[in-house]
Design a protein around this motif. Structure first.
Motif, short mmCIF file in Angstrom:
data_model
loop_
_atom_site.label_atom_id
_atom_site.label_comp_id
_atom_site.label_asym_id
_atom_site.label_seq_id
_atom_site.Cartn_x
_atom_site.Cartn_y
_atom_site.Cartn_z
N GLU A 157 0.81 -1.22 0.00
CA GLU A 157 0.00 0.00 0.00
C GLU A 157 0.84 1.27 0.00
OE1 GLU A 157 0.92 -0.81 4.27
OE2 GLU A 157 0.35 -1.99 2.51
N GLU A 158 2.18 1.14 0.02
CA GLU A 158 3.03 2.33 0.02
C GLU A 158 2.86 3.11 -1.28
OE1 GLU A 158 5.38 -1.01 2.06
OE2 GLU A 158 4.21 -0.75 0.24
N SER A 159 2.99 4.44 -1.17
CA SER A 159 2.88 5.29 -2.35
C SER A 159 4.08 5.08 -3.26
CB SER A 159 2.82 6.76 -1.94
OG SER A 159 1.64 7.02 -1.20
N LEU A 160 3.87 5.24 -4.55
CA LEU A 160 4.95 5.17 -5.52
C LEU A 160 5.83 6.40 -5.42
CD1 LEU A 160 2.83 3.91 -8.54
CD2 LEU A 160 4.56 2.59 -7.31
N SER A 161 7.01 6.30 -6.00
CA SER A 161 7.95 7.43 -6.00
C SER A 161 7.47 8.49 -6.99
CB SER A 161 9.35 6.96 -6.40
OG SER A 161 9.78 5.94 -5.53
N ALA A 162 7.68 9.74 -6.64
CA ALA A 162 7.27 10.85 -7.51
C ALA A 162 8.45 11.77 -7.75
CB ALA A 162 6.12 11.63 -6.89
N GLN A 163 8.58 12.21 -9.00
CA GLN A 163 9.61 13.18 -9.34
C GLN A 163 8.98 14.29 -10.19
OE1 GLN A 163 13.59 11.80 -10.52
NE2 GLN A 163 12.80 9.73 -10.33
N ARG A 164 9.52 15.46 -10.06
CA ARG A 164 9.06 16.58 -10.86
C ARG A 164 10.16 16.97 -11.83
NH1 ARG A 164 7.94 22.26 -8.00
NH2 ARG A 164 10.20 22.13 -7.84
N GLY A 165 9.80 17.26 -13.06
CA GLY A 165 10.80 17.63 -14.05
C GLY A 165 10.20 18.49 -15.15
N VAL A 166 10.97 18.63 -16.21
CA VAL A 166 10.56 19.43 -17.36
C VAL A 166 10.83 18.62 -18.62
CG1 VAL A 166 11.02 21.53 -18.68
CG2 VAL A 166 11.08 21.60 -16.18
N ILE A 167 9.95 18.71 -19.60
CA ILE A 167 10.20 18.08 -20.89
C ILE A 167 11.28 18.88 -21.61
CG2 ILE A 167 9.25 17.53 -23.15
CD1 ILE A 167 6.61 16.97 -21.79
N SER A 168 12.42 18.24 -21.84
CA SER A 168 13.54 18.91 -22.50
C SER A 168 13.39 18.89 -24.01
CB SER A 168 14.87 18.24 -22.12
OG SER A 168 15.09 18.31 -20.74
N ALA A 169 12.84 17.79 -24.53
CA ALA A 169 12.72 17.65 -25.99
C ALA A 169 11.65 16.64 -26.33
CB ALA A 169 14.05 17.22 -26.60
N TYR A 170 11.10 16.78 -27.50
CA TYR A 170 10.17 15.82 -28.08
C TYR A 170 10.81 15.39 -29.39
CZ TYR A 170 5.71 13.91 -29.82
OH TYR A 170 4.73 13.09 -30.29
N THR A 171 11.42 14.19 -29.40
CA THR A 171 12.30 13.84 -30.50
C THR A 171 12.26 12.35 -30.78
OG1 THR A 171 14.59 14.04 -31.30
CG2 THR A 171 14.29 13.50 -28.98
N LYS A 172 12.91 11.92 -31.85
CA LYS A 172 12.98 10.51 -32.22
C LYS A 172 13.87 9.73 -31.26
CE LYS A 172 10.85 9.88 -36.35
NZ LYS A 172 9.94 8.76 -36.64
N MET A 173 13.47 8.50 -31.00
CA MET A 173 14.27 7.62 -30.16
C MET A 173 15.47 7.08 -30.93
SD MET A 173 15.00 5.77 -27.54
CE MET A 173 13.64 5.60 -26.38
N ALA A 174 16.61 7.03 -30.27
CA ALA A 174 17.80 6.38 -30.82
C ALA A 174 18.50 5.71 -29.65
CB ALA A 174 18.72 7.38 -31.49
N GLY A 175 18.08 4.49 -29.33
CA GLY A 175 18.57 3.87 -28.11
C GLY A 175 19.07 2.46 -28.28
N ARG A 176 19.73 1.97 -27.24
CA ARG A 176 20.27 0.62 -27.24
C ARG A 176 20.14 0.06 -25.83
NH1 ARG A 176 25.37 1.54 -28.62
NH2 ARG A 176 26.13 1.53 -26.50
#
Length: 395
Positions: A157-176
């Motif tokens: 029943e513990e609450s989930l972790s919360a973080q506050r931030g800002v969207i830096s970019a809306y862009t294409k994924m390029a990951g591995r």
């Protein structure tokens, strides 16, 4: 510099603060409401750095849960813990690796997974998925909240972790992920917060009002910068790829034709809820040279020689597409081309004869878009043969 673990300490500190402090927090009420609509997922893993815990987003009154398509779901003993501590069984409904998305559903004893289970969660216990889709994407600079079971802080029943931030970019994924290319190649929100920790995958990215806008992704590295990414896949995420389909030609014969196919999260969720979704498979690309383009680049003498065109082979796909000497190939299908080697690697891994690629080419001071249909590699000329000498004594 903020690390993942210092970020975790900051999160724990926030949730350990006295109740009086929460009253002054403008996001406390939003976090409390959103927490009721998320679950902790427990499944396969727990070895070789594969965690057996994650997060999910409840999106229906019957307990449909949207999460990422991870190894966590590869078990018959899938369990979700609700916000009030209930421990419930769950089952996978459908997965789509190209979207890195999966839909699971709370399993009620005596009910099949494809029939109503009578769970009837209240409106405060799930996100309205269709409303979230209609809302449209957020923009760089928007404040966001990220809720997830990062580092398994929450068990029952513990609450989930919360973080506050800002969207830096809306862009294409390029990951591995490890040595493997990440299958999702659509748009992502890059977030200015340390969001993508163990257990966070499948968590919710929210507006400051608590509106669902994205799914927190897995731990992956950016293939362009070799840095860990903090990102979320938009709730409207889409992937396009070239697929070969069988069609009838003018004579009524079956022929293969290549076309662009789109797969979206909304379409995936709607079809999966009806039990009608079939996982899409990206067409296999035969290993080898890839498609033939006919571009002659400048000598590749540096580690990252820019992809400047020195010449094009007459009659080749590059010639027909209108490429010219001194053009600089900057992007291919939205991916930055940092060198001649990067261009060649992309062609070998992602193309074949008949593939249509979209090039962004810098010509002078302007950037031009050029589409090029790749062909078959020309046959190598056979070495000349010398006729055998006549037998001795014969002319």
């Amino acid at each position: 510099m903020l690390t993942r673990y210092s970020a975790l300490l900051a999160v724990v500190t926030v949730f350990a603060a006295p109740a009086a402090g929460r009253a002054a927090d403008p996001f406390a009420e939003t976090v409390d409401k959103a927490n009721r609509k998320l679950v902790k997922i427990f499944g396969a893993g727990g070895f070789q750095r594969l965690n057996n815990y994650g997060t999910g987003i409840v999106i229906s009154s019957e307990g449909h849960i949207l999460t990422v398509a991870s190894q966590l779901l590869d078990t018959s003993d899938l369990v979700v813990h609700m916000h009030d501590g209930q421990r419930l069984r769950a089952q996978v409904v459908a997965t789509e690796p190209l979207l890195d998305a999966a839909l699971i559903k709370i399993k009620v004893e005596g009910k099949k997974i494809d029939e109503p289970n009578g769970l009837n969660l209240g409106e405060k216990e799930y996100f309205n998925f269709e409303e979230a889709v209609k809302r449209g994407p957020a923009a760089p600079g928007d404040w966001v909240l990220a809720l997830s079971n990062t580092f398994e802080i929450a068990l029952r029943e513990e609450s989930l972790s919360a973080q506050r931030g800002v969207i830096s970019a809306y862009t294409k994924m390029a990951g591995r992920r490890g040595i493997f290319e990440f299958p999702y190649t659509g748009e992502v929100y890059v977030v200015d917060a340390i969001t993508n920790n163990p257990g966070a995958a499948g968590g919710a990215l929210l507006t400051r009002k608590g509106e669902l806008i994205g799914i927190i992704g897995r731990e992956i590295k950016n293939t362009l910068t070799e840095t860990w990414m903090n990102y979320a896949i938009p709730i409207t995420g889409k992937v396009e790829f070239r697929d070969r389909v069988t069609v009838k030609d003018k004579d009524g014969k079956d022929v293969e034709e290549e076309k662009t196919v789109a797969v979206t999260i909304p379409d995936f969720v709607r079809a999966a809820m009806k039990g009608e979704y079939k996982t899409r498979k990206r067409p296999d690309i035969a290993a080898g040279q890839g498609g033939y383009h006919g571009i002659v680049f400048v000598p590749n003498v540096l580690e990252r020689t820019p992809a400047f065109v020195e010449d094009v082979v007459p009659g080749s796909p590059a010639d027909k597409a209108g490429l010219r000497p001194d053009d600089l190939v900057s992007f291919i299908d939205g991916e930055p081309v940092v060198s001649i080697k990067a261009f060649g690697d992309f062609m070998r891994k992602n193309t074949r004869a008949g593939t249509v690629v979209r090039l962004e080419v810098r010509r002078g001071e302007a950037l031009q878009t050029i589409e090029m249909t790749l062909g078959q590699h020309p046959a190598k000329p056979k070495p000349p043969t010398t006729p055998a000498p006549p037998p001795v004594g014969k002319k």
